[in-house]
Design an enzyme around this catalytic site. Structure first.
Site, PDB file in Angstrom:
ATOM      1  N   HIS A 151      -5.145  -4.476   4.252  1.00  0.00           N
ATOM      2  CA  HIS A 151      -4.075  -3.722   3.590  1.00  0.00           C
ATOM      3  C   HIS A 151      -3.415  -4.570   2.521  1.00  0.00           C
ATOM      4  CE1 HIS A 151      -0.841  -0.942   2.973  1.00  0.00           C
ATOM      5  NE2 HIS A 151       0.075  -1.753   3.474  1.00  0.00           N
ATOM      6  N   CYS A 195      -3.462   2.249  -0.768  1.00  0.00           N
ATOM      7  CA  CYS A 195      -2.492   1.155  -0.719  1.00  0.00           C
ATOM      8  C   CYS A 195      -2.428   0.345  -2.000  1.00  0.00           C
ATOM      9  CB  CYS A 195      -2.746   0.261   0.490  1.00  0.00           C
ATOM     10  SG  CYS A 195      -4.306  -0.670   0.479  1.00  0.00           S
ATOM     11  N   ASP A 214       6.471  -1.794   0.568  1.00  0.00           N
ATOM     12  CA  ASP A 214       5.217  -1.121   0.910  1.00  0.00           C
ATOM     13  C   ASP A 214       5.366   0.387   0.745  1.00  0.00           C
ATOM     14  OD1 ASP A 214       2.717  -0.484   1.761  1.00  0.00           O
ATOM     15  OD2 ASP A 214       2.822  -1.574   3.653  1.00  0.00           O
TER      16      ASP A 214
END
Length: 265
Positions: free
Chosen positions: A114, A76, A129
């Site tokens: 995250h 991420c 994202d």
């Protein structure tokens, strides 16, 4: 020698040759193409053990070299860190949010579990994202409470929670709303992930001990996610799950997700 971050090479890797003005249309197209071009690969986190966030403030040049030019997947903070660097080069106003991902029991993980991004554009806030394996949104989401935003047969919305968080929810074709993750709408800094936290330490230990590797990539209008030997396919608003018992089939699917030859995936 590490290659320096290069916007032209990045756009070529995304197979994008369209307008570069910092508009919503450009943002949508870049976001979707990024998810198609560059896979998520949690095997990188498995190798980092409990030092999961030690490199959260990425060396942009080194990660660009390894991921965009080198062809490996990312996690991420690498994928979103790179993409936000690209967006800033193109003139977007960007920043970081943190999120806790929905667990199987419908609770949420720790708030710093995250790393995702946001863009402020024409007075509106958009969620960015490209570093979440999914199932999730392929195009940026406007942070407008309760507004239903359809994408390729799946509906998304952002709702407010009593805790002060916002929750991203998705609804398959004919299904019910389910949370993806929750975030607090205050900007974060990479340094926030480096502050000692018992909750994050527990999460890192659990992840390191699970041994489960997750890979995923978007395709035109959908996603494929490989969780160990379980394959999740999202296509035209329908989500399907099946096990891959045949090692050769598993190797083929893995290679397709990672965009590699089956013999080397």
């Amino acid at each position: 020698m590490t290659v320096v971050f290069d916007t032209t090479a990045y756009l070529k890797a995304l197979d994008y040759d369209g307008p570069l003005d910092p508009t919503a249309d450009t943002l949508r197209e870049l976001h979707r193409r990024h998810l198609i071009a560059i896979p998520y690969d949690s095997s990188l986190n498995t190798g980092r053990g409990e030092a999961l966030w030690a490199g959260v403030d990425i060396d942009v040049d080194a990660v660009f070299d390894a991921v965009v030019l080198g062809g490996r997947g990312g996690v991420c903070y690498e994928l979103n860190g790179l993409f936000l660097a690209l967006l800033r080069e193109l003139g977007y106003e960007t920043g970081l949010f943190s999120a806790g991902i929905r667990q199987v029991d419908d609770t949420f993980g720790p708030d710093l579990e995250h790393v995702l991004g946001f863009v402020r554009l024409d007075g509106e806030l958009w969620l960015i994202d490209v570093g979440f394996v999914g199932p999730s949104y392929l195009e940026p989401l406007r942070v407008v409470p309760d507004e239903v935003q359809p994408q390729f047969g799946t509906d998304f919305r952002v709702v407010r929670a009593d805790s002060g968080h916002h929750v991203v929810q998705r609804r398959d074709r004919g299904g019910d709303w389910r949370a993806v993750y929750r975030f607090h709408p205050r900007p974060r800094a990479f340094a926030d992930w480096l502050v000692p936290s018992p909750e994050l330490d527990r999460f890192a230990r659990a992840l390191a001990g699970s041994g489960i590797v997750v890979r995923g990539r978007a395709f035109e209008g959908g996603q494929r996610i490989l969780i160990g030997t379980r394959l999740v396919v999202v296509e035209d608003g329908t989500e399907r799950l099946r096990g891959l018992a045949d090692p050769e089939e598993h190797a083929r699917v893995l290679a397709e997700i990672l965009r590699k030859d089956a013999a080397t995936a």
